[in-house]
Structures are given as C-alpha cells and as structure tokens.
Design a protein around this motif. Structure first.
Motif, PDB file in Angstrom:
ATOM      1  N   ILE A 181       0.850  -1.180   0.000  1.00 42.61           N
ATOM      2  CA  ILE A 181       0.000   0.000   0.000  1.00 42.61           C
ATOM      3  C   ILE A 181       0.892   1.239   0.000  1.00 42.61           C
ATOM      4  CG2 ILE A 181      -1.894  -1.173   1.146  1.00 42.61           C
ATOM      5  CD1 ILE A 181      -1.069   0.076   3.752  1.00 42.61           C
ATOM      6  N   SER A 182       0.366   2.354  -0.398  1.00 40.04           N
ATOM      7  CA  SER A 182       1.170   3.558  -0.571  1.00 40.04           C
ATOM      8  C   SER A 182       1.750   4.039   0.754  1.00 40.04           C
ATOM      9  CB  SER A 182       0.317   4.677  -1.175  1.00 40.04           C
ATOM     10  OG  SER A 182      -0.645   5.110  -0.227  1.00 40.04           O
ATOM     11  N   PRO A 183       2.922   4.709   0.704  1.00 40.73           N
ATOM     12  CA  PRO A 183       3.493   5.289   1.927  1.00 40.73           C
ATOM     13  C   PRO A 183       2.523   6.222   2.643  1.00 40.73           C
ATOM     14  CG  PRO A 183       5.138   5.313   0.190  1.00 40.73           C
ATOM     15  CD  PRO A 183       3.840   4.880  -0.445  1.00 40.73           C
ATOM     16  N   GLU A 184       1.729   6.979   1.876  1.00 41.62           N
ATOM     17  CA  GLU A 184       0.766   7.897   2.486  1.00 41.62           C
ATOM     18  C   GLU A 184      -0.262   7.144   3.320  1.00 41.62           C
ATOM     19  OE1 GLU A 184      -2.171  11.601   1.248  1.00 41.62           O
ATOM     20  OE2 GLU A 184      -1.602  10.112  -0.267  1.00 41.62           O
ATOM     21  N   LYS A 185      -0.777   6.050   2.777  1.00 43.10           N
ATOM     22  CA  LYS A 185      -1.777   5.272   3.500  1.00 43.10           C
ATOM     23  C   LYS A 185      -1.154   4.602   4.723  1.00 43.10           C
ATOM     24  CE  LYS A 185      -5.518   1.972   2.707  1.00 43.10           C
ATOM     25  NZ  LYS A 185      -6.240   1.164   1.692  1.00 43.10           N
ATOM     26  N   GLN A 186       0.078   4.141   4.582  1.00 45.72           N
ATOM     27  CA  GLN A 186       0.764   3.541   5.727  1.00 45.72           C
ATOM     28  C   GLN A 186       0.917   4.556   6.859  1.00 45.72           C
ATOM     29  OE1 GLN A 186       4.228   0.926   4.913  1.00 45.72           O
ATOM     30  NE2 GLN A 186       3.890   1.428   2.754  1.00 45.72           N
ATOM     31  N   PHE A 187       1.313   5.752   6.497  1.00 43.83           N
ATOM     32  CA  PHE A 187       1.498   6.803   7.494  1.00 43.83           C
ATOM     33  C   PHE A 187       0.166   7.144   8.167  1.00 43.83           C
ATOM     34  CE2 PHE A 187       3.071  11.448   8.162  1.00 43.83           C
ATOM     35  CZ  PHE A 187       3.326  11.166   9.490  1.00 43.83           C
ATOM     36  N   LEU A 188      -0.898   7.210   7.383  1.00 41.21           N
ATOM     37  CA  LEU A 188      -2.226   7.516   7.924  1.00 41.21           C
ATOM     38  C   LEU A 188      -2.680   6.440   8.911  1.00 41.21           C
ATOM     39  CD1 LEU A 188      -4.036   8.800   4.700  1.00 41.21           C
ATOM     40  CD2 LEU A 188      -3.524  10.147   6.745  1.00 41.21           C
ATOM     41  N   ILE A 189      -2.460   5.177   8.556  1.00 39.67           N
ATOM     42  CA  ILE A 189      -2.849   4.080   9.448  1.00 39.67           C
ATOM     43  C   ILE A 189      -2.114   4.193  10.776  1.00 39.67           C
ATOM     44  CG2 ILE A 189      -2.681   1.584   9.809  1.00 39.67           C
ATOM     45  CD1 ILE A 189      -3.171   1.253   6.780  1.00 39.67           C
ATOM     46  N   CYS A 190      -0.814   4.470  10.704  1.00 38.29           N
ATOM     47  CA  CYS A 190       0.005   4.531  11.908  1.00 38.29           C
ATOM     48  C   CYS A 190      -0.414   5.684  12.825  1.00 38.29           C
ATOM     49  CB  CYS A 190       1.480   4.657  11.541  1.00 38.29           C
ATOM     50  SG  CYS A 190       2.584   4.627  12.973  1.00 38.29           S
TER      51      CYS A 190
ATOM     52  N   LYS B 179     -11.770   0.822   8.438  1.00 39.85           N
ATOM     53  CA  LYS B 179     -11.611   2.206   7.974  1.00 39.85           C
ATOM     54  C   LYS B 179     -10.680   2.294   6.778  1.00 39.85           C
ATOM     55  CE  LYS B 179     -12.475   5.005  12.144  1.00 39.85           C
ATOM     56  NZ  LYS B 179     -12.975   3.946  13.044  1.00 39.85           N
ATOM     57  N   PHE B 180      -9.587   1.528   6.802  1.00 38.18           N
ATOM     58  CA  PHE B 180      -8.556   1.660   5.770  1.00 38.18           C
ATOM     59  C   PHE B 180      -8.570   0.505   4.763  1.00 38.18           C
ATOM     60  CE2 PHE B 180      -7.037   4.199   9.321  1.00 38.18           C
ATOM     61  CZ  PHE B 180      -6.615   5.355   8.694  1.00 38.18           C
ATOM     62  N   ASN B 181      -9.529  -0.428   4.941  1.00 37.32           N
ATOM     63  CA  ASN B 181      -9.680  -1.539   4.002  1.00 37.32           C
ATOM     64  C   ASN B 181      -8.386  -2.343   3.841  1.00 37.32           C
ATOM     65  OD1 ASN B 181     -11.073  -3.206   2.185  1.00 37.32           O
ATOM     66  ND2 ASN B 181     -10.462  -1.967   0.411  1.00 37.32           N
ATOM     67  N   VAL B 182      -7.828  -2.743   4.984  1.00 40.09           N
ATOM     68  CA  VAL B 182      -6.619  -3.568   4.971  1.00 40.09           C
ATOM     69  C   VAL B 182      -6.829  -4.740   5.913  1.00 40.09           C
ATOM     70  CG1 VAL B 182      -5.069  -1.648   4.452  1.00 40.09           C
ATOM     71  CG2 VAL B 182      -5.574  -2.201   6.834  1.00 40.09           C
ATOM     72  N   SER B 183      -5.963  -5.742   5.787  1.00 36.13           N
ATOM     73  CA  SER B 183      -6.040  -6.908   6.657  1.00 36.13           C
ATOM     74  C   SER B 183      -5.389  -6.595   8.010  1.00 36.13           C
ATOM     75  CB  SER B 183      -5.322  -8.091   6.009  1.00 36.13           C
ATOM     76  OG  SER B 183      -3.920  -7.831   5.940  1.00 36.13           O
ATOM     77  N   PRO B 184      -5.681  -7.378   9.056  1.00 38.29           N
ATOM     78  CA  PRO B 184      -5.053  -7.160  10.361  1.00 38.29           C
ATOM     79  C   PRO B 184      -3.530  -7.232  10.306  1.00 38.29           C
ATOM     80  CG  PRO B 184      -6.962  -8.583  10.611  1.00 38.29           C
ATOM     81  CD  PRO B 184      -6.741  -8.409   9.127  1.00 38.29           C
ATOM     82  N   SER B 185      -2.994  -8.167   9.547  1.00 39.00           N
ATOM     83  CA  SER B 185      -1.541  -8.292   9.463  1.00 39.00           C
ATOM     84  C   SER B 185      -0.919  -7.071   8.783  1.00 39.00           C
ATOM     85  CB  SER B 185      -1.159  -9.561   8.702  1.00 39.00           C
ATOM     86  OG  SER B 185      -1.667  -9.537   7.375  1.00 39.00           O
ATOM     87  N   THR B 186      -1.598  -6.546   7.755  1.00 38.47           N
ATOM     88  CA  THR B 186      -1.097  -5.352   7.069  1.00 38.47           C
ATOM     89  C   THR B 186      -1.117  -4.147   8.003  1.00 38.47           C
ATOM     90  OG1 THR B 186      -1.835  -6.126   4.898  1.00 38.47           O
ATOM     91  CG2 THR B 186      -1.486  -3.756   5.155  1.00 38.47           C
ATOM     92  N   ALA B 187      -2.179  -3.991   8.769  1.00 38.79           N
ATOM     93  CA  ALA B 187      -2.279  -2.869   9.704  1.00 38.79           C
ATOM     94  C   ALA B 187      -1.169  -2.936  10.745  1.00 38.79           C
ATOM     95  CB  ALA B 187      -3.647  -2.871  10.378  1.00 38.79           C
ATOM     96  N   LEU B 188      -0.911  -4.149  11.263  1.00 33.33           N
ATOM     97  CA  LEU B 188       0.132  -4.316  12.282  1.00 33.33           C
ATOM     98  C   LEU B 188       1.520  -4.053  11.707  1.00 33.33           C
ATOM     99  CD1 LEU B 188       1.070  -5.179  15.091  1.00 33.33           C
ATOM    100  CD2 LEU B 188       1.020  -7.550  14.294  1.00 33.33           C
ATOM    101  N   LEU B 189       1.826  -4.654  10.562  1.00 32.04           N
ATOM    102  CA  LEU B 189       3.149  -4.483   9.960  1.00 32.04           C
ATOM    103  C   LEU B 189       3.374  -3.029   9.527  1.00 32.04           C
ATOM    104  CD1 LEU B 189       3.394  -7.740   7.812  1.00 32.04           C
ATOM    105  CD2 LEU B 189       4.618  -7.219   9.930  1.00 32.04           C
ATOM    106  N   THR B 190       2.319  -2.390   9.066  1.00 33.72           N
ATOM    107  CA  THR B 190       2.416  -0.983   8.664  1.00 33.72           C
ATOM    108  C   THR B 190       2.798  -0.109   9.852  1.00 33.72           C
ATOM    109  OG1 THR B 190       0.896  -1.129   6.792  1.00 33.72           O
ATOM    110  CG2 THR B 190       1.066   0.998   7.891  1.00 33.72           C
ATOM    111  N   THR B 191       2.144  -0.322  10.984  1.00 35.23           N
ATOM    112  CA  THR B 191       2.450   0.455  12.182  1.00 35.23           C
ATOM    113  C   THR B 191       3.888   0.237  12.614  1.00 35.23           C
ATOM    114  OG1 THR B 191       0.145   0.292  12.917  1.00 35.23           O
ATOM    115  CG2 THR B 191       1.792   0.891  14.575  1.00 35.23           C
ATOM    116  N   ARG B 192       4.330  -0.994  12.588  1.00 38.16           N
ATOM    117  CA  ARG B 192       5.714  -1.289  12.976  1.00 38.16           C
ATOM    118  C   ARG B 192       6.701  -0.655  12.001  1.00 38.16           C
ATOM    119  NH1 ARG B 192       5.276  -7.774  14.526  1.00 38.16           N
ATOM    120  NH2 ARG B 192       4.152  -7.482  16.498  1.00 38.16           N
ATOM    121  N   ARG B 193       6.368  -0.684  10.708  1.00 36.66           N
ATOM    122  CA  ARG B 193       7.271  -0.135   9.698  1.00 36.66           C
ATOM    123  C   ARG B 193       7.413   1.385   9.849  1.00 36.66           C
ATOM    124  NH1 ARG B 193       4.572  -1.702   5.556  1.00 36.66           N
ATOM    125  NH2 ARG B 193       5.432  -3.815   5.582  1.00 36.66           N
TER     126      ARG B 193
END
Length: 229
Positions: free
Chosen positions: A27-36, A52-66
C-alpha cells in the motif's frame, strides 16, 4: 497534525515505506502513514482500523511497525543535545522567558498509556492509577526535544529513571554542560551543579525565593504541553 506537517514528515519517511525487491505490491506510503498516526492518536481497535482503511489485520500491524521503525531511525537527526552556537541560542531563549541564566534545557517525565499486560501488570501501574511506560524528555526553549529516554515501567519513580539515563552520566561533563550551564526541573529530582530544582516551600521563603519557584517550569511545563498521547 496539519496537512503541511503530514506532507513534510511523509517526504522524509516515504523511502523507508517502500519495497525495493520483487513481491506483492505494498500500500502507498501515504496510506501507511495515515494508518500509523490514526492508531497512535485514537488507540482504535484493530477491527475498526482494518475497516476504515480496508486492509487486513496483518497489514495494519506491519504498517504500524514499519512507520514506527522509520521514526526511530530518524530520531537522531531531529533530537540533538545543544552544541556550539546552539547552546547560546538556548541560553538566550530560556533567559528571555524566565530570567534564568545558562539554562540548557528543561527535563521532566511523562507517562505513555498502554493496555494492561498479562505478565506482572501491577508493575506498570503508575501513581495516577493507570498502566504506562515512562518517557523522560528534555526540551529547549522552543519546546523541541533535545534528549529522550523511554522504556521504564510506570511504577518507577522519576528520579530513578533519571539516574538510569544518559543524562545522569553527563552531569559534570563540561562538553555536555559548558561554562557551568544547567537543566531545570521540579521537586522529583535532586539538586546538582548542573540540575536546578525549585526551593521547597517550608513557609519561610524569602520573596526572592518565591519568585524563583514561579520562574522554574513546574511539572506541567514545558514537557507536558509538548506531549500529546
């Protein structure tokens, strides 16, 4: 967070939010930043974030960590102990707002709220009754961080956190405290040549001492205004 601030931070961390080898499209860096930042600001549930962001639980978790990792890697660029000409600027800034000479920073602790843990949860309960880890921060006259120390459990006293931090080791070091400059803080800390605390009001203070108490930032200033969790 303003749009300008968001775009400025994104421009810095975006390269660390991209994959440079073959694999599934990210997913885009912008969306990753928004999720975090949404997770940090709201402590929303994983299910709600995913919806809200139409992503899977694993994607949301990894995005926050990243994104968090990207922040941590860039911390040393923005959080710097005053040196050289910057020392004089900080001194002048503090003296202009408090009439205190040679103040290199204001230091204090704050508590970062966390969920209850399964192992020894009572150790994380702070004096205000909620679960937390401690952040000791040092700020300049502009309320910008110049040193951070985080990770101790909420039940630990502020002064113990200070004694375990790098700043304790720096006291008396002329490279860190040139020309006898000092930090200011509240009653939780102990007096030192490089660490000034207010007079304790025992009912017999002089007018000058009372003025000094009001001049030194107390527990709510300036760090607590700088941090929003």
């Amino acid at each position: 967070m303003s749009r300008n601030t968001f775009e400025f931070v994104l421009s810095i961390i975006a390269p660390n939010l991209k994959r440079y080898y073959p694999g599934l499209e990210m997913i885009s860096p912008e969306k990753q930043f928004l999720i975090c930042i949404w997770r940090m600001a709201t402590l929303d549930s994983d299910r709600s974030i995913c919806e809200k962001f139409n992503v899977s639980p694993s994607t949301a978790l990894l995005t926050t960590r990243r994104v968090t990792s990207a922040f941590a890697n860039l911390a040393s660029i923005f959080i710097k102990w005053p040196v050289g000409n910057n020392v004089q600027e900080v001194w002048a800034g503090f003296e202009a707002i408090s009439a205190f000479p040679k103040v290199i920073g204001a230091i204090d602790d704050t508590h970062v709220s966390i969920p209850s843990l399964h192992i020894n949860p009572e150790a994380y309960v702070n004096r205000k009754g909620y679960f937390s880890i401690q952040l000791q921060g040092m700020c300049d006259h502009k309320l910008c961080f110049t040193h951070c120390y985080i990770g101790h459990i909420g039940s630990v006293h502020d002064h113990r956190v200070f004694r375990l931090s790098e700043i304790q080791d720096a006291l008396g070091n002329p490279e860190k405290f040139p020309d006898g400059c000092h930090l200011i803080d509240d009653f939780a800390y102990k007096l030192h040549d490089n660490l000034i605390i207010p007079y304790r009001d025992n009912g017999h203070l002089t007018e000058r001492q009372k003025i000094t108490i009001t001049a030194i930032p107390q527990r709510e200033l300036p760090l607590k205004k700088h941090l929003v969790f």
